[in-house]
Design a protein around this motif. Structure first.
Motif, short mmCIF file in Angstrom:
data_model
loop_
_atom_site.label_atom_id
_atom_site.label_comp_id
_atom_site.label_asym_id
_atom_site.label_seq_id
_atom_site.Cartn_x
_atom_site.Cartn_y
_atom_site.Cartn_z
N ALA A 544 5.42 19.69 -5.47
CA ALA A 544 5.24 19.02 -6.75
C ALA A 544 6.02 17.70 -6.79
N VAL A 545 7.23 17.71 -6.24
CA VAL A 545 8.02 16.48 -6.20
C VAL A 545 7.31 15.42 -5.35
N ALA A 546 6.74 15.84 -4.24
CA ALA A 546 6.04 14.90 -3.37
C ALA A 546 4.87 14.23 -4.10
N TRP A 547 4.07 15.02 -4.80
CA TRP A 547 2.94 14.44 -5.53
C TRP A 547 3.42 13.59 -6.70
N ASN A 548 4.49 14.01 -7.36
CA ASN A 548 5.04 13.22 -8.45
C ASN A 548 5.41 11.82 -7.96
N ARG A 549 6.08 11.76 -6.83
CA ARG A 549 6.52 10.46 -6.32
C ARG A 549 5.34 9.62 -5.84
N ARG A 550 4.38 10.26 -5.21
CA ARG A 550 3.20 9.53 -4.73
C ARG A 550 2.44 8.91 -5.91
#
Length: 818
Positions: A544-550
């Motif tokens: 979820a953090v990865a998609w949030n940052r992307r």
């Protein structure tokens, strides 16, 4: 003997529901009885031998051997007896606990709350059964035990004391182990903190030791306490403070001999010296100084015990830089056991190549837990028993048969791999590849019963594979690749596939839980449920953090949904920990308190840290979140990826046979030539596996071999494997992977870091001008201890990694949606 008799009586009550009466003389016996004794030390046993009713000549003088035999009319008023006779006291203990386990009392009945099923009848096979260990000393090391093990022990027992250790000793003996390195993180000292510790250990039959950097039975923290009369402390430096160090070490041996009547508390004495605080003793290899230290230590042993030094068992641990002394030819007395070590990550660094008959023999110090570079791993079990088996099978084949000891951190949550390690150590010859493959099912059946054994074995095996791909402490938002978003559609990519695998595992785990009786739920939570749920949640958090940052970087308001999901998973992590700490009335409160979210370097963060997420202003309009379905990899690409066990044909020879180690590594399994421990072969020996492939586009063919990370254990410095295509000349690929203590260049250090982080080693070969069509790729066995997991080939670009299933393997389910 008193402890095992009391525990066996309690086991009979656990199984049968009725207390077993203990008797101390033959005259009290009537009906059917169990007789436990040591050959040559029990009047009842000796009378049975004289009467010809017990034949135990084949265990006489053996180390820890036992015989179990049903004897008819052994005594007046006794119709039948189960006689358990040991060659020594531990032999009798193991013979007794062996029966306990067979009637349904798990070694983990206390340490993991495994329930004991009540039975109206249990049966012992008529006749006689003999057993004895193949490895002399077998044990584990409680280490890196703060904050988890220590806080638990303080809450439950008021400290790491004899009341607590009695449970540890019992677990060790029920696992058929005999040797312990106790908890030692400062400020702990086994003998000094509670004088009863050594007394209880000795009474129960446990051989005590001290860790690789704590010589002469002394906990390192004792040096800094300055409590010993005549010891003024000072610098831990033999060059400038030898007199004080000798006095300190003498006190340790005197304490070992304080049992009285010239007897000693049974110990395997660590000798040698490392630097203060588990560091190197010197910047360079000070071989002559260390030889002097060992000679002085052995002189102290002789003076205090009044016997030659070789009458006291000793071990020298070749850990990290200490191995350099051995490699540089340090002279070590023949009676000292040489304890080789792994690289702290499961790859054994060195094994004997000569002098296999040395009196002290050889051993291995292995790790299931570690604090140090490139990063700690302490939180969850991340051990694949298949990797442990491959390395320790090699060690046994190469002559390391005197001592096996494993660093288990807090003991929990290493229950499953520790059970395996101890079973393997008892009889490495019986732990064949077939036995290895059966082990999860056998363990699950013994722990939870037959009805769910297959399902639980599958859960444990899949979990171990996923957890070993990359230690949880290494996982963050950048660990794996996301797919490229196309319009409104997001492709989970490699990261999404891994999340989906774990999510499916968690769902399967919950299905099994629903089918279990309530009395098994506490054990199931500790052994199966919590590690699966916690690991799955961690992946979901960082995904979820990865998609949030992307998305936030692109100004896409869908980032907010992923921020919410990340926060929810962060809080769920704590909820899972709290749930563990509440199990069984809070029995294990504190045991899961190791921090694991928020690493920024090798050391644990002092507290959990929520990963940074970004929220897009509310006025932005969020598009619907749509995930792509379908394969993670492009089927139409030129990449050919084949699991190594799916080879087309194997060519055996020179007494070697290719076999699969199931589940080893990141996907399906690994292959290598057996038996292990054999010398090099050449292309002329023709020991190879072949893969029939079809190249879709002509060009230069790149071939990558995904290997299980292993190290050269012969001091040559590299491992070799051959690759060829069709009838073209063989290319020799040389793997110069060096462990962290040996790496001398920045690139060598980076190579090792990458290998342990990814749990894979990739070697590459190139073949020019390969035409389109069918070809045969050949992998040649040259050196031992090279395990192939996957073969990837292409005339085009190859993605950086294939962590998950190969393109032509079954697909995981679609990635999770926020």
């Amino acid at each position: 003997m008193q402890h095992v008799a009391e525990n066996f009586a309690a086991d009979l009550e656990r199984v049968g529901g009725k207390a077993a009466r203990r008797i101390t003389s033959a005259g009290e016996a009537s009906g059917n009885v169990v007789v436990i004794g040591v050959l040559g030390q029990s009047a009842v046993i000796e009378e049975l031998v004289r009467a010809g009713k017990l034949d135990a000549h084949d265990i006489a003088g053996e180390w820890e051997a036992f015989r179990q035999i049903v004897v008819e009319h052994p005594l007046p008023n006794v119709a039948r007896a189960l006689v358990i006779v040991g060659s020594d006291r531990r032999g009798a203990v193991y013979g007794t606990y062996d029966i306990s386990e067979k009637i349904g009392v798990s070694p983990w009945y206390w340490f993991a709350d495994v329930p004991v099923r009540r039975q109206a009848n249990v049966y012992i096979t008529a006749g006689s059964h003999r057993d004895a260990p193949k490895v002399k000393y077998r044990g584990f090391f409680i280490n890196d035990e703060d904050p988890a093990f220590s806080s638990w022990a303080n809450k439950r027992f008021g400290g790491i004391n004899a009341r607590m250790y009695e449970h540890v000793f019992e677990l060790l003996l029920r696992l058929k182990g005999n040797y312990l390195w106790p908890a030692m993180w400062p400020p702990k000292a086994f003998n000094d903190d509670d004088p009863q510790n050594k007394i209880v250990a000795d009474a129960m039959g446990v051989v005590m030791g001290t860790s690789h950097h704590e010589p002469m039975t002394r906990a390192h923290d004792e040096w800094h306490r300055n409590k010993e009369q005549g010891v003024t402390g000072g610098k831990w430096d033999y060059g400038t403070n030898a007199a004080n160090l000798r006095a300190f070490w003498r006190g340790g041996i005197e304490r070992m001999m304080s049992k009285g009547n010239g007897e000693r508390y049974e110990s395997l004495v660590t000798i040698g010296m490392r630097g203060d605080g588990d560091e190197a003793m010197a910047e360079s290899t000070a071989t002559r100084l260390l030889e002097t230290i060992v000679a002085d230590q052995r002189r102290i042993i002789e003076e205090v015990t009044g016997r030659p030094a070789d009458h006291t068992p000793q071990v020298w641990a070749l850990y990290k830089e200490v191995q350099d002394y051995y490699d540089h030819g340090m002279n070590v007395p023949d009676d000292v056991t040489l304890l080789f070590a792994d690289d702290n990550w499961g790859q054994i660094r060195r094994l004997p190549t000569s002098n296999l008959d040395r009196k002290g023999g050889y051993g291995v110090y292995y790790h299931f837990d570690y604090v140090g570079a490139p990063r700690n791993y302490k939180w969850l079990n991340t051990v694949q028993i298949e990797k442990t088996w491959q390395q320790m099978d090699l060690a046994y084949a190469r002559g390391a048969r005197t001592l096996w000891i494993v660093n288990v951190g807090d003991i929990k949550p290493m229950e499953f791999p520790l059970s395996f390690f101890m079973d393997h150590a008892w009889n490495p010859e019986a732990m064949t590849l077939d036995a290895l493959e059966r082990y999860p099912r056998d363990w699950a059946r013994a722990t939870f019963g037959a009805s769910q054994a297959d399902a639980i074995a599958d859960l444990i095996t899949r979990y171990s594979k996923y957890a070993a791909r990359r230690k949880p402490e290494f996982i963050d938002a950048s660990s794996f690749r996301l797919g490229e978003g196309v319009g409104d559609t997001l492709n989970g990519g490699e990261f999404g596939a891994l999340v989906a695998e774990l999510h499916d595992l968690e769902l399967d785990m919950m299905k099994v839980k629903a089918a279990l009786p309530k009395d098994q739920r506490a054990a199931y939570l500790q052994l199966v449920e919590h590690p699966i749920a916690a690991l799955s949640n961690l992946y979901q958090l960082y995904y979820a953090v990865a998609w949030n940052r992307r998305l936030a970087a692109a100004g896409d308001a869908r980032a907010n949904a992923f921020a919410d999901q990340a926060l929810e998973k962060f809080h769920r992590d704590q909820a899972l920990t709290d749930n563990y700490h509440r199990v069984n009335g809070g029995k294990w409160d504190g045991m899961m308190s190791q921090t694991h979210i928020g690493y920024t370097n090798w050391q644990s963060p002092p507290t959990q840290v929520m990963p940074e997420v970004t929220r897009i202003p509310a006025q932005s309009v969020a598009k619907p979140i749509v995930f792509a379905s379908g394969p993670v990899h492009d089927e139409a690409s030129d990449v050919i990826a084949i699991e190594a066990p799916h080879y087309t044909r194997a060519v055996n020879g020179s007494g070697l046979e290719w076999r699969t180690i199931p589940n080893l590594g990141r996907t399906l399994g690994g292959i290598t030539a057996f038996p292990q421990g054999r010398g090099p072969t050449t292309q002329q020996d023709a020991v190879r596996v072949e893969f029939d492939i079809e190249v879709r586009r002509a060009g230069d063919l790149t071939v990558q071999l995904y290997l299980s990370p292993t190290l050269d254990t012969t001091d040559r410095g590299s491992l070799r494997i051959g690759v060829s295509i069709d009838d073209r000349p063989m290319q020799t690929l040389i793997d110069k992977l060096l462990p962290s203590p040996t790496a001398t260049t920045l690139q060598e250090q980076r190579d090792w870091n990458r290998a342990v982080e990814d749990n894979a080693r990739i070697l590459q070969a190139a073949f020019p001008d390969i035409g389109a069509g069918k070809h045969t790729l050949k992998i040649w066995r040259l050196d031992d201890n090279v395990v192939i997991e996957k073969v990837v080939a292409s005339t085009g670009p190859i993605p950086l990694t294939y962590l998950g299933p190969s393109p032509r393997e079954p697909r995981p389910s679609a990635a999770l949606r926020p």
